[in-house]
Design an enzyme around this catalytic site. Structure first.
Site, short mmCIF file in Angstrom:
data_model
loop_
_atom_site.label_atom_id
_atom_site.label_comp_id
_atom_site.label_asym_id
_atom_site.label_seq_id
_atom_site.Cartn_x
_atom_site.Cartn_y
_atom_site.Cartn_z
N ARG A 50 0.85 -1.20 0.00
CA ARG A 50 0.00 0.00 0.00
C ARG A 50 0.88 1.24 0.00
NH1 ARG A 50 -1.94 2.55 5.28
NH2 ARG A 50 -3.53 4.10 4.73
N ARG B 28 -11.31 19.17 8.66
CA ARG B 28 -10.56 19.63 9.83
C ARG B 28 -11.10 20.97 10.31
NH1 ARG B 28 -5.97 16.56 10.30
NH2 ARG B 28 -5.38 15.36 8.46
N LYS C 240 -13.07 2.09 0.39
CA LYS C 240 -12.79 2.04 1.82
C LYS C 240 -14.06 2.42 2.59
CE LYS C 240 -8.95 3.86 3.26
NZ LYS C 240 -7.92 4.91 3.46
#
Length: 470
Positions: free
Chosen positions: A34, A75, A216
């Site tokens: 990965r 964020r 994912k």
């Protein structure tokens, strides 16, 4: 030594960069690497990719590589003093702005998030260490109550488990990284923060046929459409990092099981990732709980288990791979594993190729074939057989190195590159040579072969042949 069925993925990083270390990791059992595009410069990834391909050639076995895109990480903004203190039960203000925040004022540079939030929504900050609940919605501001207090510093992450955020899974950075990764020749692109099947389809439209897409699963909203997401993707990952932040801890094992079952039913490879042997970032051995965690994923039928920080920045990357290999082999030596492993996954609306794959597994079980050889151009024939979890394992013979590398992520498949065949005699000869070379069968043993006739046409698997090695 018996071939291991569940595959091992290792994340590249400073601890695994050296060519000699890469060679040792492959020897220890790594099947796929990965490249984490959340960290490091693109030049670092290019260097690592070149090193992987050199190590692959030296090892003489196909090795998969996937690029893991960062995704839309939300964020908080900056603060005037670099941080603020959030006290339990205080009411704070949230607004969309790029200006610095201050005492009891959090500014988010994400207007789309602020616009989407409603009263009752929960915000988890700094990987779940702090938590807010929205109590009031104004025209330009929100009020929120502090549920878990603490110090909130600049640009810490924000997770919103209660709402689907109207943000694409591909940021501008991701799009640029995607093009770069495809030019490097990665086998898969891992798409972060997938919320619905359209995220996967958007990525596939950009990638075309240059790589597979790994979805994912990191957000609870994805679980409501998990079957549709799995159907759209080429593989899925149980990404337990952010998923564990957004879900209560007791729900994460249930979500993992649900995702694995969906992927198994669809015949798509599924990777279980994050914190598998986390203590081995520093320690030379894992905890008993970590060993059980890896074993649980194997018992549930995962195609692969993944190391993250353990191999990227850990002190013992080779040992982490070796121990993971030992845990997998111990499970696969357990008769209870085979008794409980879900099989016969072929759906009622099966194609001819599906039926052939299922029949090959039944034949192998009944007459004791040492392995099943699948001739495959795209890899789909080998994947179909692997979905049935044959105890004999699968040998994928393909004329394309790219296909062999993608099969490195699929349970039970050992792939080899060989010239395409033009008749049945060649089919038998090459299968015979392959199983002997890999050491899975010898004179007197039987192997089952599946292929498509006429040869050389992808997607036409229609033949089973049982071969006894002379």
């Amino acid at each position: 030594m018996r071939a291991r069925d569940c595959k091992i993925v290792a994340t590249m990083g400073p601890a695994s960069d050296a060519p000699e270390r890469l060679a040792m990791l492959i020897q220890a059992g790594v099947d796929c690497f990965r490249l984490n595009f959340s960290h490091g410069a693109r030049e670092d990834h290019a260097r690592r990719m070149a090193a992987i391909r050199a190590a692959e050639e030296k090892a003489g076995t196909p090795v998969g590589v996937f690029a893991d895109l960062q995704g839309p990480k939300i964020r908080v903004g900056m603060f005037e003093n670099g941080e603020i203190k959030l006290k339990f039960n205080d009411i704070i203000t949230i607004e969309a702005s790029t200006e610095p925040g201050a005492h009891n004022l959090i500014r988010l540079p994400h207007p789309e998030l602020v616009n989407a939030l409603e009263v009752g929504d929960i915000l988890k900050l700094d990987d779940g260490k702090l938590q807010l609940t929205v109590t009031e919605r104004g025209r330009t501001q929100l009020k929120a109550r502090v549920d878990f207090g603490g110090v909130l510093k600049n640009q810490k992450g924000v997770n919103v488990p209660t709402r689907r955020i109207p943000i694409s899974a591909l940021t501008e950075k991701d799009r640029e990284d995607l093009v770069y990764a495809l030019d490097l020749g990665v086998d898969f692109i891992a798409l972060s923060f997938v919320q619905h099947p359209e995220d996967v389809l958007e990525a596939k439209a950009l990638i075309k046929d240059r790589a597979g897409v790994i979805a994912k699963i990191e957000k609870p909203s994805a679980l409501t459409q998990i079957d549709e997401i799995v159907e759209a993707a080429d593989a899925v990952m149980v990404a337990r990092g952010d998923l564990g932040v957004e879900l209560p801890p007791e729900q994460v094992p249930i979500a993992q099981r649900k995702i694995i079952r969906s992927a198994r039913a669809a015949g798509k490879p599924v990777i279980v990732a994050t914190h598998m042997l986390e203590s081995m970032v520093e320690a030379a051995t894992p905890t008993r709980a970590e060993a059980s965690d890896v074993a649980t994923a194997v018992y549930q039928g995962a195609d692969a288990v993944m190391l993250s920080a353990e191999s990227a920045v850990g002190r013992h990357p080779q040992s982490a791979v070796a121990i993971m290999d030992r845990i997998i082999r111990a499970v696969e030596d357990d008769e209870e594993y085979w008794a409980s492993l879900p099989r016969d996954m072929t759906p009622p609306q099966a194609t001819t190729a599906d039926a052939i794959a299922l029949s090959a597994r039944h034949i192998a079980d009944v007459i004791g074939c040492k392995t099943i050889v699948a001739y495959t151009a795209t890899g789909s024939s080998a994947v179909r057989v692997a979905r049935e979890r044959p105890r004999s394992g699968v040998i994928g013979l393909t004329p394309f190195l790219e296909t062999a590398r993608k099969l490195a992520l699929v349970w039970g498949v050992r792939s080899m590159v060989t010239e395409d065949v033009s008749n049945v005699e060649e089919m038998v000869e090459k299968a015979d040579a392959a199983v002997r070379k890999l050491g899975v069968a010898e004179t007197g043993d039987r192997v089952a072969i599946i292929a498509g006739i006429p040869f050389g046409r992808a997607g036409k698997t229609n033949t089973i042949r049982v071969l006894r090695l002379e």
